[in-house]
Design an enzyme around this catalytic site. Sequence first.
Site, PDB file in Angstrom:
ATOM      1  N   ASP A 102     -73.572 -17.338 -40.196  1.00 14.26           N
ATOM      2  CA  ASP A 102     -72.461 -16.528 -39.682  1.00 14.26           C
ATOM      3  C   ASP A 102     -71.733 -17.356 -38.619  1.00 14.26           C
ATOM      4  OD1 ASP A 102     -71.148 -14.449 -37.998  1.00 14.26           O
ATOM      5  OD2 ASP A 102     -72.119 -13.049 -39.330  1.00 14.26           O
ATOM      6  N   VAL A 152     -72.897  -7.479 -43.750  1.00 19.20           N
ATOM      7  CA  VAL A 152     -73.689  -7.300 -44.968  1.00 19.20           C
ATOM      8  C   VAL A 152     -75.144  -6.951 -44.653  1.00 19.20           C
ATOM      9  CG1 VAL A 152     -72.346  -8.603 -46.652  1.00 19.20           C
ATOM     10  CG2 VAL A 152     -73.806  -9.845 -45.071  1.00 19.20           C
TER      11      VAL A 152
END
Length: 177
Positions: A102, A152
């Site tokens: 990320d 997610v």
Amino acid sequence: MRETIESQLYSREAIAARVKELGQQLSRDYAESEPLVVVVLKGSAMFASDLLRELSIDVEVDYIGTSSYGDATESSGHVRIVKDIGASLQGRHVIIIEDIVDTGLTLDYLLRTLNLREPASLKICALLDKPSRRRAEVPVDYIGFSIDDHFVIGYGLDYASRYRNLPYIGVLKLEAE
Ligand code: PRP
């Protein structure tokens, strides 16, 4: 916060097909060596257990535990090792297995820390890559899926320690109640 699973991003079948391809690619690339596979807990456990079964080469497996998110949706930016690897990395071909890259802060910290242990090579295999969120440049050598900036969950990924057990990857919507 009200949590809703907004959509399914990757089905169980789509994940399995991509994991199989990654396993074949790693098996080809590491056919001449017996790499040390380092699984980054906890999120990568499910991906790693499926990926490892797609490898047709001999490997050693070890685990490292990191934490930076706690129960938050944003990285604290402060990465901690909560469980270290038992095996020596010196002279070994090492593959780090991550569920998601990320901000890149976790891997940036891991690469700097593990490189000090003098591996012969150190590569990264991540199931999901979210390049739009990067705060540290990290070379991700093997990527399952590159995704947009969604939060997610599932297939190992959590929100506040929940949803890891879902067999698919979904998008979580958080709304103030
Ligand atoms: C998650 C994930 C990666 C990291 C990626 O771990 O498993 O290790 O965050 O985010 P970054 O690129 O912004 O650093 P987390 O710290 O939530 O621990 P967990 O795997 O135990 O849930």
